[in-house]
Design an enzyme around this catalytic site. Sequence first.
Site, PDB file in Angstrom:
ATOM      1  N   ASP A 138       0.830  -1.201   0.000  1.00 12.90           N
ATOM      2  CA  ASP A 138       0.000   0.000   0.000  1.00 12.90           C
ATOM      3  C   ASP A 138       0.870   1.259   0.000  1.00 12.90           C
ATOM      4  O   ASP A 138       1.868   1.341   0.714  1.00 12.90           O
ATOM      5  CB  ASP A 138      -0.889  -0.024   1.247  1.00 12.90           C
ATOM      6  CG  ASP A 138      -1.887   1.117   1.283  1.00 12.90           C
ATOM      7  OD1 ASP A 138      -2.749   1.168   0.387  1.00 12.90           O
ATOM      8  OD2 ASP A 138      -1.819   1.948   2.204  1.00 12.90           O
ATOM      9  N   GLU A 152      14.232 -15.355   0.041  1.00 12.64           N
ATOM     10  CA  GLU A 152      14.649 -16.419   0.940  1.00 12.64           C
ATOM     11  C   GLU A 152      13.740 -17.644   0.829  1.00 12.64           C
ATOM     12  O   GLU A 152      14.100 -18.733   1.275  1.00 12.64           O
ATOM     13  CB  GLU A 152      14.610 -15.925   2.402  1.00 12.64           C
ATOM     14  CG  GLU A 152      15.644 -14.876   2.731  1.00 12.64           C
ATOM     15  CD  GLU A 152      15.442 -14.290   4.126  1.00 12.64           C
ATOM     16  OE1 GLU A 152      16.217 -13.388   4.493  1.00 12.64           O
ATOM     17  OE2 GLU A 152      14.504 -14.739   4.841  1.00 12.64           O
TER      18      GLU A 152
END
Length: 544
Positions: free
Chosen positions: A207, A257
């Site tokens: 956002d 990751e």
Amino acid sequence: MTTHAQETSAADWWRQAVVYQVYPRSFADSDGDGIGDLQGIISRVPYLTSLGIDAVWLSPFYPSALADGGYDVDDYRDVDPRLGTLADFDELVGTLHEHGIKLIVDIVPNHSSDRHEWFKEALAAPKHSPERDRYIFREGDGDQPPSDWDSVFGGSAWAQIHDGQWYLHLFAAEQPDLNWDNDEVREDFLKTLRFWSDRGVDGFRVDVAHALKKDLTEPLPSKTTLPRQSESNGVHPLWDRDDVHDIYVEWRKVLNEYDPPRSAVAEAFVPAARRARYASAAGLGQAFNFDLLQADWDFDRFRQVIKENLALADQNGSSSTWVFSNHDVVRHATRYGLPKDPDGAWQDGKAWLLSNGTEPTVDVEQGLRRARAAVLLMLALPGSAYLYQGEELGLQEVGELPAANLQDPAYFRSKGAEKGRDGCRVPLPWTVGGLSFGFGSGGSHLLQPKWFGGYSVEAQEGDPDSTLSLYRKALAVRRGLQTGEGLEWVEGVEWALHFRRPGGWQSITNFGAAPIELPEGAVVLSSAPLEGEKLPADTTAWLI
């Protein structure tokens, strides 16, 4: 031209995905309190599966006072008790995944709620303390704020606290801006990304991604001397600064990751040329393209927007996004039914809803016809398509909400000058009748109009010509046809937006006022009935 071609894999599922936005408080209510919740969404997963979507984008579900529809977050790593629990969230993730649907969640990094533990600590701490440094506090001049800047929702962008200091809030006063020069803030959001990724979330919608970094070097400039955001090229003190991308490089390292890497898409209202850095592989990977959402139903404008955004995607190796409606704008089935305005006042998606409850006359039939044509055009384009809950029903904007029922801070902070965004957030109609048209047993937090039943899922289920049936057919056909990310323009008929995709399938949209000849090929889907061998006005057809 062609876009960056790349075969779909587990790592790049998002490149041509169809993503369905769920605004949780208005989707389905399982416990009868008038507010949609996670168990309500779980109960409707079979419906989502029947649509044929690839992913759900879940708008904020965090603990919140709802000062801004959930975008005022009390705790970034929990679920609002009115919506459920973390166990419910885990069940939602598992249920969606069992049905082959990914989950993208909203993350709101520019500001927290004023009920967040950090802000409570800031208010209790002295000036210039580490607790206050997590936010943006400044001295004013007595009862005057540090600058004359305006909030997005109207009024001052500064609010004063008990000891005379002021804090910055680009949005509502209940949404204090975080200080992204603070290492603790940066580390805590990395923790949040891992928290939800560890729970199985497939991606994040970021956002206000262009507002995190700010330059508050004193003296602060007056709003009259601020550069236009669209022309600032990274030097505006509040918006789209170049150094914001250092944050997203850190985020991308965390997202990578995981196997597959978590996706991310930036909500960044920036010029098209500035969008590329948000969508870079070293950053978030994708950015919203709102250009079609802001465009009138116009052949030249649609063609220009599509060409520009495909070229930008090709340059940075990302894929474009396409969207016509979301929780912040008037539904496009209504926008396309508005009278054409040469000044572009309708294009912001909300200006037509006046505070006195009047509005221009909406041609509902025209608006729906164009909305149906638009979605087939969008789904034929390379890139990902974002759908907003209810658009598959052809829902119109609810413009008749009484003032006493309005919730959007834009209405209150503008003192009624803007009616706000509540009209697109009214809970969905699932059944033809009932207290809340099947939304829940206890009514709905925003009033549903009497005409909602005719747009309900139940009303459209058995109708092969309904808008719901069109969406289901389109997504099923698209899944079978969509391969590479190429696009070849076909010139010829005036007012016809015509292109060919890999594998030879074609899309053609008639923006003109009269029927046109169809190209050679077998029509597999059209947004409206054909007129013999001709494509009617405001209609899209797919051919193979």
